[in-house]
Design a protein around this motif. Structure first.
Motif, PDB file in Angstrom:
ATOM      1  N   ALA B  56       0.843  -1.199   0.000  1.00 57.56           N
ATOM      2  CA  ALA B  56       0.000   0.000   0.000  1.00 57.56           C
ATOM      3  C   ALA B  56       0.874   1.242   0.000  1.00 57.56           C
ATOM      4  O   ALA B  56       2.031   1.206   0.417  1.00 57.56           O
ATOM      5  N   ILE B  57       0.269   2.323  -0.485  1.00 56.55           N
ATOM      6  CA  ILE B  57       0.858   3.640  -0.254  1.00 56.55           C
ATOM      7  C   ILE B  57      -0.196   4.407   0.515  1.00 56.55           C
ATOM      8  O   ILE B  57      -1.344   4.478   0.093  1.00 56.55           O
ATOM      9  N   LEU B  74       6.235  -2.012   2.191  1.00 55.86           N
ATOM     10  CA  LEU B  74       6.845  -3.013   1.306  1.00 55.86           C
ATOM     11  C   LEU B  74       7.091  -4.301   2.075  1.00 55.86           C
ATOM     12  O   LEU B  74       7.513  -4.271   3.236  1.00 55.86           O
ATOM     13  N   TRP B  75       6.881  -5.411   1.413  1.00 55.68           N
ATOM     14  CA  TRP B  75       7.067  -6.710   2.063  1.00 55.68           C
ATOM     15  C   TRP B  75       8.012  -7.556   1.223  1.00 55.68           C
ATOM     16  O   TRP B  75       7.909  -7.555  -0.009  1.00 55.68           O
ATOM     17  N   ILE B 104       4.058  -1.972 -10.372  1.00 62.14           N
ATOM     18  CA  ILE B 104       2.885  -1.673 -11.196  1.00 62.14           C
ATOM     19  C   ILE B 104       1.643  -1.340 -10.353  1.00 62.14           C
ATOM     20  O   ILE B 104       0.885  -0.442 -10.694  1.00 62.14           O
ATOM     21  N   PRO B 105       1.423  -2.040  -9.226  1.00 61.82           N
ATOM     22  CA  PRO B 105       0.226  -1.700  -8.437  1.00 61.82           C
ATOM     23  C   PRO B 105       0.207  -0.272  -7.931  1.00 61.82           C
ATOM     24  O   PRO B 105      -0.842   0.228  -7.532  1.00 61.82           O
ATOM     25  N   ALA B 106       1.351   0.386  -7.937  1.00 61.93           N
ATOM     26  CA  ALA B 106       1.393   1.773  -7.461  1.00 61.93           C
ATOM     27  C   ALA B 106       0.426   2.649  -8.236  1.00 61.93           C
ATOM     28  O   ALA B 106      -0.064   3.655  -7.714  1.00 61.93           O
ATOM     29  N   ALA B 107       0.111   2.269  -9.474  1.00 56.20           N
ATOM     30  CA  ALA B 107      -0.797   3.088 -10.280  1.00 56.20           C
ATOM     31  C   ALA B 107      -2.111   3.324  -9.560  1.00 56.20           C
ATOM     32  O   ALA B 107      -2.617   4.450  -9.513  1.00 56.20           O
ATOM     33  N   PHE B 109      -2.778   2.954  -6.228  1.00 54.40           N
ATOM     34  CA  PHE B 109      -2.612   3.683  -4.971  1.00 54.40           C
ATOM     35  C   PHE B 109      -2.428   5.173  -5.244  1.00 54.40           C
ATOM     36  O   PHE B 109      -2.979   6.021  -4.551  1.00 54.40           O
ATOM     37  N   GLU B 110      -1.649   5.467  -6.271  1.00 59.01           N
ATOM     38  CA  GLU B 110      -1.380   6.875  -6.569  1.00 59.01           C
ATOM     39  C   GLU B 110      -2.622   7.578  -7.091  1.00 59.01           C
ATOM     40  O   GLU B 110      -2.892   8.725  -6.738  1.00 59.01           O
ATOM     41  N   ARG B 111      -3.384   6.843  -7.892  1.00 59.49           N
ATOM     42  CA  ARG B 111      -4.609   7.442  -8.409  1.00 59.49           C
ATOM     43  C   ARG B 111      -5.584   7.720  -7.268  1.00 59.49           C
ATOM     44  O   ARG B 111      -6.259   8.753  -7.220  1.00 59.49           O
ATOM     45  N   ASP B 112      -5.621   6.802  -6.322  1.00 54.59           N
ATOM     46  CA  ASP B 112      -6.491   6.966  -5.157  1.00 54.59           C
ATOM     47  C   ASP B 112      -6.058   8.168  -4.322  1.00 54.59           C
ATOM     48  O   ASP B 112      -6.885   8.998  -3.930  1.00 54.59           O
ATOM     49  N   ILE B 113      -4.743   8.272  -4.084  1.00 48.92           N
ATOM     50  CA  ILE B 113      -4.251   9.396  -3.277  1.00 48.92           C
ATOM     51  C   ILE B 113      -4.489  10.713  -4.004  1.00 48.92           C
ATOM     52  O   ILE B 113      -4.841  11.718  -3.399  1.00 48.92           O
ATOM     53  N   HIS B 114      -4.335  10.669  -5.325  1.00 51.11           N
ATOM     54  CA  HIS B 114      -4.586  11.891  -6.086  1.00 51.11           C
ATOM     55  C   HIS B 114      -6.034  12.329  -5.914  1.00 51.11           C
ATOM     56  O   HIS B 114      -6.333  13.505  -5.758  1.00 51.11           O
ATOM     57  N   GLU B 115      -6.950  11.356  -5.918  1.00 50.69           N
ATOM     58  CA  GLU B 115      -8.360  11.701  -5.799  1.00 50.69           C
ATOM     59  C   GLU B 115      -8.699  12.175  -4.387  1.00 50.69           C
ATOM     60  O   GLU B 115      -9.457  13.121  -4.199  1.00 50.69           O
ATOM     61  N   MET B 116      -8.138  11.515  -3.382  1.00 52.86           N
ATOM     62  CA  MET B 116      -8.544  11.797  -2.012  1.00 52.86           C
ATOM     63  C   MET B 116      -7.758  12.958  -1.388  1.00 52.86           C
ATOM     64  O   MET B 116      -8.235  13.600  -0.462  1.00 52.86           O
ATOM     65  N   PHE B 117      -6.533  13.196  -1.839  1.00 50.82           N
ATOM     66  CA  PHE B 117      -5.705  14.243  -1.229  1.00 50.82           C
ATOM     67  C   PHE B 117      -5.239  15.305  -2.218  1.00 50.82           C
ATOM     68  O   PHE B 117      -4.722  16.334  -1.816  1.00 50.82           O
ATOM     69  N   GLY B 118      -5.356  15.014  -3.494  1.00 49.52           N
ATOM     70  CA  GLY B 118      -4.923  15.996  -4.487  1.00 49.52           C
ATOM     71  C   GLY B 118      -3.440  15.996  -4.774  1.00 49.52           C
ATOM     72  O   GLY B 118      -2.944  16.908  -5.414  1.00 49.52           O
TER      73      GLY B 118
END
Ligand code: SF4
Lengths: 250, 172
Positions: B56-57, B74-75, B104-107, B109-118
């Motif tokens: 997760a990020i 990271l695990w 690749i999964p970072a895509a 998490f980053e999209r989610d953070i962009h939406e929720m935090f900008g």
């Protein structure tokens, strides 16, 4: 392209509470007796579409299966909206799931009943200050009954079912007619959340005519926005006023 | 503390300047480092110690510091150890580099953070709206966003004033 009929909208004093035009035949004693029998039969065999996105869904398996066995009351689960009588909303609805609920609700054949289960459907419950969940279900769908509790125990749900059966039996569970009579109000609230382009594939206005529930509140400023989605297949009856306005724009 | 630290990790940490770490449990490491060193750390962890799983990020909004904290979890299936790498980025302009090329999964998490935090992630494949529907307001997870204010504006409340309630209130 738009094959739409125009309807003259005027309030008719000869309508009853359900906005039906008072029909002499319908008012006859025989008709009343038949209605009573139909209501009684209907109340004995109900299928629930359980919309289980809220946590209250966890109380449904014991309610429906052998522990509390709602089949004793003639209530069974059903997996598709088109074969169901009751839409059971088991908890909070986010704006996203509300859309799906409305789509399911409109596919159900009348008469249909909506039960809001849990505090979340009543006033937001513990999600009362969440930006993503709706607060009052009855703004978007006509609700027959709320079951309070977070979450209500199977006993309470059974009690609610019994009450609903009684209401249907006595001909009092008529909230579904509200949706057709006041479609403009419900659509307006839906549009306030989903934006002015919100529309469903169901031709609610045509259905209102079919059920003879068309009233002066079925159409209004909100339904007028549906005009641009009318097509050969979905015949949205458009008031003449709107048609004229569109022609002027073009 | 460092006696429990696996050797590979020690060799990785030595290469990153200004890195502080803290053992939080037998299988948990909390790592703090400068924001510009994070991609290097991830690359080293992935290459040397088998940290293949970015689980997760997460993002934290610190209004007093005027900073966002990004945490990369990271695990490693080899070392069997969870590394949480904490970095701080200034709220303005709120941009950071994407680690999509490493994980690749970072895509998502980053999209989610962009939406929720900008927070904007440069190099991320998509920064389009993700799970919020019909959302026109500011990013809702920011501390400056008043959820209650939004709710009062958007939704109405049910009236509920039964008689017994007024009798209870009058006693007090
Ligand atoms: S009323 Fe309680 S149990 Fe039901 S959905 Fe809301 S929070 Fe969950």
């Amino acid at each position: 392209m738009t094959t739409s009929q125009t309807i003259s909208i005027k309030s008719d004093p000869s309508t009853d509470i359900a906005c039906r035009t008072v029909d002499q035949k319908e008012r006859s004693l025989l008709r009343k007796v038949i209605d009573r029998i139909a209501d009684r039969c209907r109340s004995r065999s109900l299928f629930i579409l359980h919309y289980c996105t809220g946590c209250g869904a966890i109380e449904l398996p014991p309610t429906i299966t052998s522990r509390f066995d709602s089949e004793r009351l003639g209530i069974q689960p059903m997996v598709t909206p088109r074969q169901a009588d009751i839409l059971l909303i088991t908890g909070y609805l986010s704006i996203k799931t509300l859309k799906r609920v409305i789509l399911s609700y409109e596919q159900m054949p009348g008469p249909k009943y909506v039960i809001g289960m849990g505090s979340c459907t009543i006033n937001g419950g513990m999600y009362w200050h969440s930006y993503a969940t709706i607060k009052r279900l009855q703004e978007y769908l006509p609700v027959d009954m709320y079951m309070a509790g977070c979450m209500p125990r199977p006993e309470a749900i059974q009690q609610g079912f019994l009450q609903l059966i009684d209401n249907i039996d006595k001909g009092r569970a008529n909230a579904w007619q509200e949706y057709y009579c006041n479609y403009d109000y419900y659509l307006g609230n839906q549009q306030a959340l989903f934006g002015p382009d919100w529309h469903t594939p169901t031709d609610v206005i045509a259905e209102a005519q079919h059920y003879q529930l068309f009233s002066e509140n079925t159409l209004g400023e909100h339904t007028a926005l549906l005009a641009k989605f009318a097509s050969e297949y979905v015949t949205q009856p458009i008031p003449t006023k709107v048609l004229q306005r569109e022609e002027i724009v073009e | 503390m460092s006696e429990q630290l696996p050797e590979v990790l020690e060799s990785v940490f030595r290469e990153i300047p200004n890195l502080v770490f803290e053992q939080q449990g037998p299988r948990r490491l909390r790592v703090k480092l400068r924001a510009d060193a994070l991609p290097a750390l991830l690359e080293l962890l992935k290459g040397r110690a088998g940290y293949l799983h970015l689980s997760a990020i997460s993002c934290v909004d610190w209004p007093q510091l005027n900073e966002f904290e990004l945490v990369y979890h990271l695990w490693s299936y080899e070392v069997k150890n969870l590394v949480s790498a904490h970095i701080y980025i200034p709220k303005k302009p709120g941009r950071y580099v994407s680690v999509y090329d490493l994980y690749i999964p970072a895509a998502f998490f980053e999209r989610d953070i962009h939406e929720m935090f900008g927070v904007f992630f440069e190099g991320s494949p998509s920064m389009e709206p993700f799970i919020l529907t019909e959302w026109y307001g500011p990013p809702p997870m920011l501390k400056s966003f008043s959820t209650l204010g939004y709710v009062e504006e958007t939704f109405g409340w049910q009236e509920y004033s039964p008689e017994w309630l007024s009798s209870v209130n009058s006693v007090q």
